[in-house]
Design an enzyme around this catalytic site. Structure first.
Site, PDB file in Angstrom:
ATOM      1  N   LYS A 116      30.883 116.192 -55.709  1.00  0.00           N
ATOM      2  CA  LYS A 116      32.173 117.347 -55.054  1.00  0.00           C
ATOM      3  C   LYS A 116      32.287 117.978 -56.301  1.00  0.00           C
ATOM      4  O   LYS A 116      32.645 118.996 -56.268  1.00  0.00           O
ATOM      5  CB  LYS A 116      33.533 116.020 -55.490  1.00  0.00           C
ATOM      6  N   LYS A 197      24.098 112.675 -44.271  1.00  0.00           N
ATOM      7  CA  LYS A 197      25.405 111.824 -43.882  1.00  0.00           C
ATOM      8  C   LYS A 197      26.375 112.240 -42.729  1.00  0.00           C
ATOM      9  O   LYS A 197      25.974 113.779 -42.442  1.00  0.00           O
ATOM     10  CB  LYS A 197      27.048 111.404 -44.479  1.00  0.00           C
ATOM     11  N   LYS A 200      31.545 116.428 -41.127  1.00  0.00           N
ATOM     12  CA  LYS A 200      32.974 117.374 -40.532  1.00  0.00           C
ATOM     13  C   LYS A 200      33.128 118.790 -41.455  1.00  0.00           C
ATOM     14  O   LYS A 200      33.142 119.659 -41.144  1.00  0.00           O
ATOM     15  CB  LYS A 200      33.860 117.325 -40.537  1.00  0.00           C
TER      16      LYS A 200
END
Ligand code: TRP
Length: 334
Positions: A116, A197, A200
């Site tokens: 991240k 993966k 969204k």
């Protein structure tokens, strides 16, 4: 009560909206199956959501949306304690205390933290401390099991480490919980790139939202990437795209992959995809209908959350009373 003799399981899910079939197959479906076996606590992790900037005007609605979705998928407030993380302040309190026994190095080496922050110049502390809050989420309820996706296993390992550290420093307090990882379908991959993966935050064609329209679902499956060759065969190494579609088919239809392969011997990718679209639509239709029903009945859902938070606070506060005493805080003055 028999209920109370059941072992405890805890899990959380991100508050971000737009849950997709990857979330459903990898997590929500498993919760629904586990709620008969365990005394479950399931919450929407809104405190974790804000470790990346959220629009304050949307956060509450997104949180509620996740609850509608859980309920629509079959999470049952009669069996499972459903609540919002920020409604139980003990999560933050224990999170803080755990931070004081967590080595910085442990947090810095977490894969999710590294992922991240890899493109960021200014890194916020909340993202670093994400796993200590997650450990608090779990340890407050002293669960035996934590159903999570594969990507959360490292965080669970840290949770066990922190339980051990706390126990050895302050005396036996926490049990070390186990991760319950769903093997099949734990990782649904993106429709437009089976190496990534399903997510969204990616391109909208990479995922099938649980609330996508019929036309969108057909379109996204039709344009999903496939592999070279034309056999419908499960082989993640050489056929990652078809293998992913087979997992989705298998999970949504409740059929073994072997049976599906047999059914499609000699058939084309496009025939397989057309049927897959039907399978997905059939599985999502009742979920969408229930979603609409709950969304129209906000008042009852808020009551479920109020009751859930009250129940969670009761358990969490009992844990915290022990923790505060063990840490040595002066007793609160009335
Ligand atoms: N970090 C988890 C995820 O991204 C969500 C989560 C927060 C969680 N707290 C938790 C999961 C506690 C299990 C237990 O999926």
């Amino acid at each position: 009560m028999a209920e109370n003799r059941k072992q405890i399981a805890v899990s959380g899910i991100q508050a971000s909206g737009n849950l997709h079939i990857g979330n459903y197959i990898g997590a929500i479906k498993q919760f629904v199956e586990l709620q008969d076996k365990y005394n479950m606590f399931v919450f929407v992790a809104d405190l974790h959501a804000i470790t990346v900037p959220q629009d304050p005007k949307k956060l509450g609605a997104q949180t509620l949306d996740a609850v509608y979705t859980y309920l629509a998928c079959g999470l049952d407030p009669k069996k499972t304690t459903i609540f919002i993380q920020s409604h139980v302040p003990q999560h933050t309190e224990l999170g803080w205390i755990l931070n004081t026994i967590t080595p910085l190095g442990e947090l810095e080496r977490m894969t999710q933290f590294k992922d991240k922050t890899k493109d960021q110049t200014s890194i916020l502390a909340g993202l670093l401390n994400y796993p200590t809050l997650m450990a608090a989420d779990i340890l407050l309820y002293n669960p035996i099991a934590v159903p999570v996706g594969e990507d959360q296993v490292q965080h669970l390992e840290l949770t066990r480490t922190l339980a051990r550290k706390f126990n050895s420093r302050f005396g036996e307090t926490f049990k070390e919980p186990k991760a319950l990882i769903q093997k099949d379908g734990a990782r649904i991959m993106a429709l437009d790139d089976p190496i990534k993966k399903m997510s969204k935050s990616g391109n909208a064609n990479n995922f099938i939202g649980l609330l996508d329209s019929e036309a969108e679902i057909r379109r996204k499956i039709k344009i999903a990437v496939t592999d070279s060759g034309k056999e419908i065969k499960y082989d993640p190494a050489t056929k990652p795209a078809i293998s992913n579609l087979l997992i989705i088919y298998s999970q949504m239809a409740g059929l073994d992959i072997k049976e599906i392969e047999k059914k499609y011997v000699g058939k084309s990718y496009s025939e397989f995809k057309a049927d897959l679209a039907e399978v997905v639509l059939r599985a999502l239709k009742p979920i969408q209908e229930k979603y609409n029903k709950f969304a129209k009945d906000k008042k009852s859902v808020l009551q479920i959350l109020r009751d859930g938070a009250a129940e969670a606070r009761k358990v969490a506060e009992t844990t915290m009373e022990g923790v505060r005493a063990k840490v040595g805080f002066l007793e609160a003055l009335q």
